[in-house]
Design an enzyme around this catalytic site. Structure first.
Site, short mmCIF file in Angstrom:
data_model
loop_
_atom_site.label_atom_id
_atom_site.label_comp_id
_atom_site.label_asym_id
_atom_site.label_seq_id
_atom_site.Cartn_x
_atom_site.Cartn_y
_atom_site.Cartn_z
N SER A 185 -13.03 1.52 10.12
CA SER A 185 -12.36 1.68 8.71
C SER A 185 -12.95 0.68 7.74
CB SER A 185 -10.87 1.09 9.05
OG SER A 185 -10.15 1.03 7.93
N ALA A 186 -12.82 1.29 6.49
CA ALA A 186 -13.34 0.59 5.27
C ALA A 186 -12.51 -0.69 5.14
CB ALA A 186 -13.35 1.57 4.10
N ASP A 187 -11.44 -0.74 5.75
CA ASP A 187 -10.33 -1.76 5.77
C ASP A 187 -11.15 -2.93 6.01
OD1 ASP A 187 -8.41 -0.08 5.10
OD2 ASP A 187 -7.17 -0.54 7.01
N LYS A 213 -4.18 -1.35 14.23
CA LYS A 213 -3.37 -0.34 14.83
C LYS A 213 -3.68 -0.03 16.22
CE LYS A 213 -4.21 1.84 11.35
NZ LYS A 213 -4.62 3.03 10.47
N GLU A 227 0.74 -1.08 0.04
CA GLU A 227 0.02 -0.17 -0.09
C GLU A 227 0.95 1.19 0.03
OE1 GLU A 227 -1.04 1.99 3.13
OE2 GLU A 227 -0.67 0.52 4.66
N ASP A 253 -17.07 5.45 13.65
CA ASP A 253 -15.90 5.33 12.75
C ASP A 253 -15.56 3.89 12.82
OD1 ASP A 253 -13.41 5.82 11.49
OD2 ASP A 253 -12.81 7.50 12.73
N VAL A 309 -5.22 0.31 3.02
CA VAL A 309 -5.46 -1.11 2.89
C VAL A 309 -6.68 -1.58 2.10
CG1 VAL A 309 -6.24 -3.13 4.31
CG2 VAL A 309 -4.27 -1.53 5.10
N LYS A 353 -5.75 10.64 0.52
CA LYS A 353 -5.73 9.46 1.34
C LYS A 353 -6.93 8.64 0.49
CE LYS A 353 -6.62 7.35 5.68
NZ LYS A 353 -6.72 7.65 7.13
N1 PSU Z 1 -0.77 1.16 9.29
C1 PSU Z 1 0.36 2.18 9.40
N2 PSU Z 1 0.41 3.36 9.10
C2 PSU Z 1 -0.52 3.78 8.16
C3 PSU Z 1 -1.78 3.11 7.91
C4 PSU Z 1 -1.81 1.67 8.59
O1 PSU Z 1 1.34 1.60 10.03
O2 PSU Z 1 -0.64 4.88 7.85
C5 PSU Z 1 -2.87 3.43 7.18
C6 PSU Z 1 -3.36 2.24 6.07
O3 PSU Z 1 -3.31 2.51 4.81
C7 PSU Z 1 -4.93 1.89 6.70
C8 PSU Z 1 -5.29 3.26 7.08
O4 PSU Z 1 -5.48 1.54 5.58
O5 PSU Z 1 -4.16 3.95 7.65
C9 PSU Z 1 -6.58 3.32 7.65
O6 PSU Z 1 -7.00 4.32 7.83
P1 PSU Z 1 -8.77 4.73 8.37
O7 PSU Z 1 -8.25 4.30 9.96
O8 PSU Z 1 -8.84 6.27 8.13
O9 PSU Z 1 -9.54 3.73 7.45
MN MN Z 2 -12.11 6.21 9.86
#
Ligand code: PSU
Ligand code: MN
Length: 306
Positions: A147-149, A166, A32, A145, A113, A93
């Protein structure tokens, strides 16, 4: 109806090295780019992107880092594209909800992701490496909130290698949602879900695998029985770079308070930056270490015949 081959060729730009590798069924690992554009500070971001690609190659697989370049979803970035991605200020992003927006205005985007899994599946790549997946945020019961992941993990037949979700997230709820979505969580050399900066969380995995061949066997069984979700391989951060959970917890709490007013896409990058600063770079070192390690493991899994 799925997109036609012609449409894919027009919309997706694959490096010639990647086209050859996919045609010859050689092992490929998708990487990614949100972590490059938004997750790590310069100059560590570019250095880490290059180190991850090297780790994949050393494992016997071809790395394919992806991004949206001038509106073109591009898989297998070249060196100059990687450099530009690491320094431009106008890189969006990108997740599945705004990918078409960035494409249609011919913009630049770094893939999360979720977006990376979509593009990997479109290209026929089955192995993907990242740092930590997004998941259920703390307080999601009021903010919604999530994540779409997580949805993408359920939607695409790809094995994602990560160091857990995370640590800024609500890990027990993230674990529950993975279960709900039917995504197997495979502990790589561990019986516990790792917590990104730390190796343990107290949360269970569905199955432990101790080598790449075991992961391949589990993924085959999953897909051959007709299940169509992805699988999540969770690899603990290398011991020498681990930050014990109780030490990092204080820093995370502080960052969450400082970022309490933020919402949406800004949340994750803000928290990661704040944590890096407050931990005097220790979290950054752990993050870089686990990214390289995950890339290496993903390369070995792809090379084992996934
Ligand atoms: N893991 C990391 N650093 C990052 C991310 C993950 O160590 O920057 C990124 C990944 O691309 C993940 C995104 O898909 O953060 C998730 O963001 P959100 O919580 O807004 O969905
Ligand atoms: Mn989010």
């Amino acid at each position: 109806m799925p997109f036609s081959r012609e449409w894919k060729q027009e919309m997706l730009t694959l490096s010639s090295e990647l086209v050859d590798a996919l045609r010859d069924r050689r092992p490929v690992v998708a990487l990614e780019s949100t972590v490059i554009a938004h997750g790590l500070p310069a100059p560590e971001n570019l250095a880490t992107a290059i180190a991850c690609e090297e780790a994949v190659r050393e494992s016997g697989s071809l790395p394919a880092t992806m991004a949206i370049i001038d509106g073109r979803p591009t898989i297998g970035l070249g060196g100059v594209q990687l450099q530009e991605l690491a320094k431009r200020e106008d890189v969006a992003k990108v997740n599945p909800a705004n990918m078409s927006e960035v494409i249609s205005r011919r913009g630049w985007g770094a893939t999360t992701v979720a977006a990376s899994l979509h593009l990997a599946a479109q290209a026929g790549i089955r192995t993907f490496a990242t740092g930590g997946i997004g998941g259920v945020h703390r307080g999601a019961e009021t903010t919604f909130d999530i994540s779409a992941d997580l949805l993408a993990l359920a939607r695409y037949k790809v094995v994602t290698v990560c160091a857990g979700a995370k640590a800024i997230l609500d890990l027990p709820r993230t674990r529950e949602v993975l279960e709900t979505l039917g995504v197997p969580v495979i502990g790589y050399g561990t019986d516990e879900l790792p917590a990104f900066y730390s190796r343990t969380s107290g949360l269970p995995v569905d199955r432990r695998a101790d080598n790449p061949a075991e992961v391949v066997e589990i993924a085959r069984a999953h897909w051959e029985i007709g299940l169509s979700t992805g699988l999540l391989v969770v690899v603990p951060v290398p011991v020498e770079d681990e930050i014990p959970a109780d030490e990092i917890a204080v820093v995370i709490e502080e960052a969450l308070v400082a970022g309490a007013e933020l919402s949406g896409k800004a949340v994750t990058p803000f928290l990661l930056q704040r944590i890096a600063r407050q931990s005097a770079g220790r979290s950054l070192r752990a993050n870089i270490s686990l990214l390289r390690n995950n890339a290496r493991v993903a390369g070995e899994i792809a090379a084992a015949g996934l």
